[in-house]
Structure formats: C-alpha cells, structure tokens
Design a protein around this motif. Structure first.
Motif, PDB file in Angstrom:
ATOM      1  N   ARG A   1       9.030   0.702  -7.058  1.00  0.00           N
ATOM      2  CA  ARG A   1       7.742   0.012  -6.953  1.00  0.00           C
ATOM      3  C   ARG A   1       6.576   0.858  -7.451  1.00  0.00           C
ATOM      4  NH1 ARG A   1       8.275  -0.516  -0.664  1.00  0.00           N
ATOM      5  NH2 ARG A   1       8.851   1.652  -1.112  1.00  0.00           N
ATOM      6  N   VAL A   2       6.748   2.179  -7.521  1.00  0.00           N
ATOM      7  CA  VAL A   2       5.643   3.086  -7.839  1.00  0.00           C
ATOM      8  C   VAL A   2       6.086   4.050  -8.933  1.00  0.00           C
ATOM      9  CG1 VAL A   2       3.986   4.749  -6.916  1.00  0.00           C
ATOM     10  CG2 VAL A   2       4.897   2.950  -5.431  1.00  0.00           C
TER      11      VAL A   2
ATOM     12  N   THR B   1       1.247   0.992  -9.865  1.00  0.00           N
ATOM     13  CA  THR B   1       2.148  -0.105  -9.511  1.00  0.00           C
ATOM     14  C   THR B   1       2.024  -1.220 -10.551  1.00  0.00           C
ATOM     15  OG1 THR B   1       0.417  -1.040  -8.088  1.00  0.00           O
ATOM     16  CG2 THR B   1       2.057   0.368  -7.034  1.00  0.00           C
TER      17      THR B   1
ATOM     18  N   ASN C   1      -0.865  -5.576  -7.601  1.00  0.00           N
ATOM     19  CA  ASN C   1      -1.926  -4.997  -6.772  1.00  0.00           C
ATOM     20  C   ASN C   1      -2.027  -5.737  -5.442  1.00  0.00           C
ATOM     21  OD1 ASN C   1      -3.945  -3.035  -6.429  1.00  0.00           O
ATOM     22  ND2 ASN C   1      -5.562  -4.441  -7.086  1.00  0.00           N
TER      23      ASN C   1
ATOM     24  N   ASP D   1       2.375  -3.412  -2.523  1.00  0.00           N
ATOM     25  CA  ASP D   1       2.231  -2.352  -3.525  1.00  0.00           C
ATOM     26  C   ASP D   1       1.424  -1.186  -2.967  1.00  0.00           C
ATOM     27  OD1 ASP D   1       3.452  -3.653  -5.971  1.00  0.00           O
ATOM     28  OD2 ASP D   1       1.928  -5.130  -5.477  1.00  0.00           O
TER      29      ASP D   1
ATOM     30  N   THR E   1       2.704   2.594  -2.403  1.00  0.00           N
ATOM     31  CA  THR E   1       1.958   3.724  -2.959  1.00  0.00           C
ATOM     32  C   THR E   1       1.799   4.823  -1.916  1.00  0.00           C
ATOM     33  OG1 THR E   1       0.715   2.338  -4.521  1.00  0.00           O
ATOM     34  CG2 THR E   1      -0.256   4.465  -3.932  1.00  0.00           C
TER      35      THR E   1
ATOM     36  N   ARG F   1      -0.143  -1.165 -16.181  1.00  0.00           N
ATOM     37  CA  ARG F   1       0.062  -0.818 -14.777  1.00  0.00           C
ATOM     38  C   ARG F   1      -1.280  -0.591 -14.081  1.00  0.00           C
ATOM     39  NH1 ARG F   1       5.147  -0.044 -13.216  1.00  0.00           N
ATOM     40  NH2 ARG F   1       4.498   1.128 -11.379  1.00  0.00           N
TER      41      ARG F   1
ATOM     42  N   GLN G   1      -3.276   3.478  -8.603  1.00  0.00           N
ATOM     43  CA  GLN G   1      -3.585   3.379  -7.178  1.00  0.00           C
ATOM     44  C   GLN G   1      -4.122   4.690  -6.603  1.00  0.00           C
ATOM     45  OE1 GLN G   1      -3.645   0.602  -5.658  1.00  0.00           O
ATOM     46  NE2 GLN G   1      -2.284  -0.766  -6.761  1.00  0.00           N
TER      47      GLN G   1
END
Length: 325
Positions: free
Chosen positions: A146-147, A237, A240, A244, A248, A291, A294
């Motif tokens: 996911r990150v 990510t 948003n 997510d 993060t 992307r 974050q």
C-alpha cells in the motif's frame, strides 16, 4: 482466552508503543480492551483542526502507534493480528487487534523494540548516512503493497526545499495556524506537545533546508554549524483515503525504527503535504508522479555528543480503557 496476556503486560506494551511519533506530539490515539481484543481509535479532541482539517496526519500518527504496538506486544511474547475497521464501522475506529499464540520474539522484533526507546525526531542538521546502502535496505524492510518509499535525488532536492519554504511562507501570517502550532510547542510541564529541548535553535533551523518551521527556543546551537545533508525519502500511496493514511503511519513506524536500529538519526515531516501546490511539487519528483506523497523523512548521521532528550508521553490511564470490568 489462553492467548490473552494479563493486564500488566497490556499496559507495559502500550506504554512502550506510545513512544510512536505523532504530529506535534499530539498522541491522538485511544485503545480499548474488551477482555479479548484491543480496539484502536483516533481521538478527535487531539486533532489539529487548522493544520489537519481532514484528519490525515492524525490517522498517520495512529498508524505509527499501531505498528509500534505490533512490535511492543511481539517483544512481550504476545504477537497480535490486526483487522482493519470496515467502512461502515464507527467513524473513529481504525483497527482491532487479536492476540496470537504466545511465542518468543525474533531477533528483529527485539531490535525494533529497543529502537522504540532510542528513536527521536532529530530536527537538527545531519550528516549524510554513513552507509548509503542503508537507504536501499530501508526500502526493502518497509515493503508494503500500500505504501511506496522513494529517495529524493540530490539534483532535485532544491525543488523540495523550495516547496518546504513556500509552505512555511503561506502559514507565516496565518494566525489560527500559528496559534495552534504554539499551543503544542514550547511547553515545559505537559505530557504532550514538543518541549523546547527538542527544537532547533534559529541558527540550526536555518541550516535545515527541508523542515517544519517551529517556534525557535533560545540558546546556543547543539552541533557544529554545517548545512543539513540528510537523505530525503518520501512515503506515498496510490490513493488518499483513511486506509492509505493508516498504512502510511505503519510504514513510517517500520522505516523510522529500522533506521534507528541501524544507527541513523531520523525526522518525519508531514507539513509539506498540507498545501496542494507543495503536494504536487513532491509528486513530480517521484518515479511515479501519479502517486500521492504522504510523508517525507530525513535520514542521516548525527554526532553522539548531543542526543535530544525524549519528548514527553501521556500515561496509559489517558489513552487506554478496560471495558471488561
């Protein structure tokens, strides 16, 4: 029930996990133990309503606490499995943790638990990482579908520094923003917020090209006056949403603790992603500009002659309730 640790173990693990980083050290989390499972929620009363109206930084902070809790419980021989709250759940509930079969911690879990105690947000100028290959290793250990972790190349660093300056300039005369910032910084006797000892002096802050503008404490510099040469990495990510943001925070925890265990100084930054224009600038510096950045992390080497004292933390009585009574 045979997997569930006693109350003292839960308290000890969560007190250690509470060393997790959070925006302005607001510690915006709450845990509830129902006799079998632990429920993690965000604490809306600790949200930065001016700087973080969406709650993004609040949830990132809670994600860091969640990953710290995984490590702390594993170090106590009581690993947990995390289930993420579904969309239709209570709006502030983020995750539920169940206890697995007790087992001895791995060497890595022991090392990361020790790093929880050692980690600080180092806002002072740093030297480059003494072993450049550590950055690539962090990308591997922080692997999360996911990150994504990407390094900011030296030749585009000035663009990120410019985005940081522009973000600060936009907030300079924003009275509500500055009032909120000062509420959470510079206090001596609270179990929350950022004390003066954890802040850079004016001369040191001027040497850090990518950093949040905090109120400047009096005093002399803690380190030799040299420009900051910390490596800069970005956590991003694909979307948003709240999941997510939580992911993060988990990746942030893993990255910071792995770096600390490897002997690096670290400082997470989320302020650059508060302004849409700055957010777009950071995205253009990534291998995949689609992307969503974050968080930015400064990673470097710091001399051992000065180590910032640990910032304060609330006791578990303030963020842990037992509803199994």
């Amino acid at each position: 029930m045979h997997n569930v640790p006693d109350r003292s173990t839960i308290v000890a693990a969560l007190q250690l996990a509470a060393r997790a980083p959070s925006v302005h050290n607001t510690q915006p989390w709450h845990w509830d133990f129902d006799g079998t499972r632990l429920h993690l929620s965000s604490d809306a009363e600790r949200q930065l309503t001016v700087a973080d109206p969406s709650g993004r930084q609040e949830v990132i902070s809670c994600g860091a606490m969640l990953q710290h809790a995984r490590i702390a419980f594993a170090a106590q021989r009581h690993p947990i499995t995390v289930h993420y709250a579904p969309e239709e759940s209570r709006h502030d509930l983020l995750a539920v943790a169940e206890f697995d079969t007790p087992r001895p911690p791995s060497d890595r879990e022991r090392a990361l638990a020790a790093a929880i105690r050692e980690r600080r947000s180092d806002r002072l100028p740093m030297s480059p990482p003494d072993r450049p290959e550590l950055i690539d290793q962090l990308r591997e250990v922080a692997a999360d579908p996911r990150v994504q972790l990407d390094t900011i190349a030296d030749d585009v660093r000035p663009r990120l520094a410019a985005a940081s300056r522009h973000t600060a300039a936009m907030h300079q005369y924003d009275t509500p923003y500055q009032t909120e910032l000062r509420w959470w910084t510079g206090n001596f006797d609270l179990a929350e917020g950022i004390p003066p000892a954890a802040l850079a002096t004016a001369r040191e802050a001027a040497l850090v090209d990518v950093g949040r503008d905090f109120p400047v404490p009096p005093g002399t510099p803690h380190r030799a006056e040299a420009p900051d040469h910390a490596a800069l990495v970005v956590l991003s990510t694909a979307a948003n949403s709240e999941p997510d943001w939580l992911a993060t925070g988990e990746a942030l925890s893993t990255t910071l603790l792995s770096a600390t265990a490897a002997g690096l100084a670290t400082c997470p930054l989320t302020h650059i992603t508060e302004i849409p224009a700055a957010l777009r600038t950071i995205a253009t510096l990534l291998p995949e500009p689609s992307r969503i950045p974050q968080a930015v992390i400064r990673l470097g080497s710091a001399p051992h002659d000065y180590v910032a004292p640990p910032t304060p933390r609330r006791g578990t009585d303030d963020f842990l309730t037992f509803t199994d009574r």
